[in-house]
Design an enzyme around this catalytic site. Structure first.
Site, mmCIF file in Angstrom:
data_model
loop_
_atom_site.group_PDB
_atom_site.id
_atom_site.type_symbol
_atom_site.label_atom_id
_atom_site.label_comp_id
_atom_site.label_asym_id
_atom_site.label_seq_id
_atom_site.Cartn_x
_atom_site.Cartn_y
_atom_site.Cartn_z
ATOM 1 N N SER A 7 62.147 2.859 -18.731
ATOM 2 C CA SER A 7 61.553 1.954 -19.714
ATOM 3 C C SER A 7 61.027 2.754 -20.892
ATOM 4 C CB SER A 7 60.408 1.168 -19.072
ATOM 5 O OG SER A 7 59.730 0.426 -20.051
ATOM 6 N N HIS A 32 65.723 0.234 -20.312
ATOM 7 C CA HIS A 32 64.937 -0.989 -20.298
ATOM 8 C C HIS A 32 64.056 -1.017 -21.542
ATOM 9 C CE1 HIS A 32 63.194 -4.457 -18.251
ATOM 10 N NE2 HIS A 32 62.023 -4.073 -18.742
ATOM 11 N N ASP A 34 61.219 -3.229 -23.461
ATOM 12 C CA ASP A 34 60.251 -4.320 -23.392
ATOM 13 C C ASP A 34 59.885 -4.799 -24.789
ATOM 14 O OD1 ASP A 34 59.802 -4.586 -20.564
ATOM 15 O OD2 ASP A 34 58.757 -2.659 -20.622
ATOM 16 N N MET A 36 57.371 -7.258 -26.680
ATOM 17 C CA MET A 36 56.128 -7.996 -26.485
ATOM 18 C C MET A 36 55.598 -8.479 -27.830
ATOM 19 S SD MET A 36 54.203 -5.492 -23.776
ATOM 20 C CE MET A 36 55.105 -4.622 -22.487
ATOM 21 N N HIS A 65 64.159 -6.979 -22.383
ATOM 22 C CA HIS A 65 63.265 -7.875 -21.648
ATOM 23 C C HIS A 65 62.320 -8.543 -22.639
ATOM 24 C CE1 HIS A 65 59.845 -8.088 -18.398
ATOM 25 N NE2 HIS A 65 60.273 -9.276 -18.757
ATOM 26 N N MET A 67 59.376 -10.495 -23.450
ATOM 27 C CA MET A 67 58.080 -11.006 -23.002
ATOM 28 C C MET A 67 57.409 -11.645 -24.215
ATOM 29 S SD MET A 67 56.775 -8.090 -20.341
ATOM 30 C CE MET A 67 57.611 -6.677 -21.051
ATOM 31 N N MET A 136 58.593 -9.201 -11.837
ATOM 32 C CA MET A 136 57.512 -8.352 -12.329
ATOM 33 C C MET A 136 56.613 -7.961 -11.146
ATOM 34 S SD MET A 136 58.004 -7.769 -15.479
ATOM 35 C CE MET A 136 56.453 -6.867 -15.677
ATOM 36 N N ASP A 174 60.275 -4.482 -11.898
ATOM 37 C CA ASP A 174 59.647 -3.801 -13.034
ATOM 38 C C ASP A 174 58.137 -3.746 -12.845
ATOM 39 O OD1 ASP A 174 58.807 -2.825 -15.456
ATOM 40 O OD2 ASP A 174 59.576 -4.497 -16.663
#
Length: 219
Positions: A7, A32, A34, A36, A65, A67, A136, A174
């Site tokens: 990540s 990966h 993320d 956000m 991903h 979020m 998660m 994750d």
């Protein structure tokens, strides 16, 4: 075969290109990423422009991903940026089935994620439609958190749900994945492990991958 997805949230952003090349050379299977927004989770990270820049410097699949609230609004941007996987949260996607269908129609692998407090049963109506289920194992928003033990049973329940439904979705986990629990997580039924601080703070990415692969060979 278990896949490892470092990540980049835990990478050194001052040296992001070098960090990505080092992860690739060490044998990482995918990256990966993320995303956000400071609303769905209490943190803000990066957007499509950074994903597009990463796409230019690596051949690894990009596991994006989301979020974020209202993910549908940003799906085209992340597809254009080069995402190979796009995962949305069941808690954030108002019309989850439509969202997943739209992603797959664009030739991108679609994933659905659930937070630690969300029951696995929420996946039942979508399990045959997705390529990936992301469980998660920490409350999302920040790296470096401890693995929530109850996730093990959620992995087993999801694996059984996939079997009963005749689905082919991979299970990704994750949060808090470390060298000392990766084998147990894989044994519970996970196919893909996201590793943040355990990977990028290890000091030797190649040795970390070798240790992980040795553990998986002894399953």
């Amino acid at each position: 075969m278990i896949q490892i997805a470092p990540s980049i949230l835990s990478a050194d952003f001052m040296r992001l290109g070098q960090e990505i090349h080092a992860a690739e050379e060490a044998g990482a299977d995918l990256l990966h990423i993320d995303i956000m927004d400071g609303h769905f989770v209490p943190n803000i990270t990066i957007g499509p422009a950074v994903v597009a820049a990463i796409r230019k410097i690596t051949r690894l699949p990009l596991d994006v991903h989301l979020m974020i609230e209202d993910p549908d609004k940003f799906l085209p941007d992340f597809i254009k940026a080069g995402a190979d996987y796009l995962t949305v949260h069941s808690e954030a996607a108002v019309h989850l089935h439509r969202t997943v269908q739209w992603i797959r129609e664009k030739g991108i692998k679609a994933g659905v994620s659930i937070n630690p407090a969300t029951p696995v049963a929420q996946l039942e109506s979508i399990i045959t439609e997705v390529d990936l289920v992301l469980l998660m194992s920490v409350n999302p928003g920040f790296g470096g958190q401890k693995f929530i033990p109850a996730t093990m049973e959620k992995i087993r329940k999801t694996r059984e749900m996939i079997r009963v439904a005749g689905a082919s979705a991979a299970i990704e986990v994750d949060g808090g994945v470390k060298l000392d629990n990766a084998k147990e997580i894989a044994d519970a039924g996970a196919d893909m492990l996201v590793m943040g601080s355990a990977f990028f703070e290890s000091g030797d990415y190649k040795k970390t991958m070798e240790k992980l692969n040795d553990n998986f060979r002894n399953r």
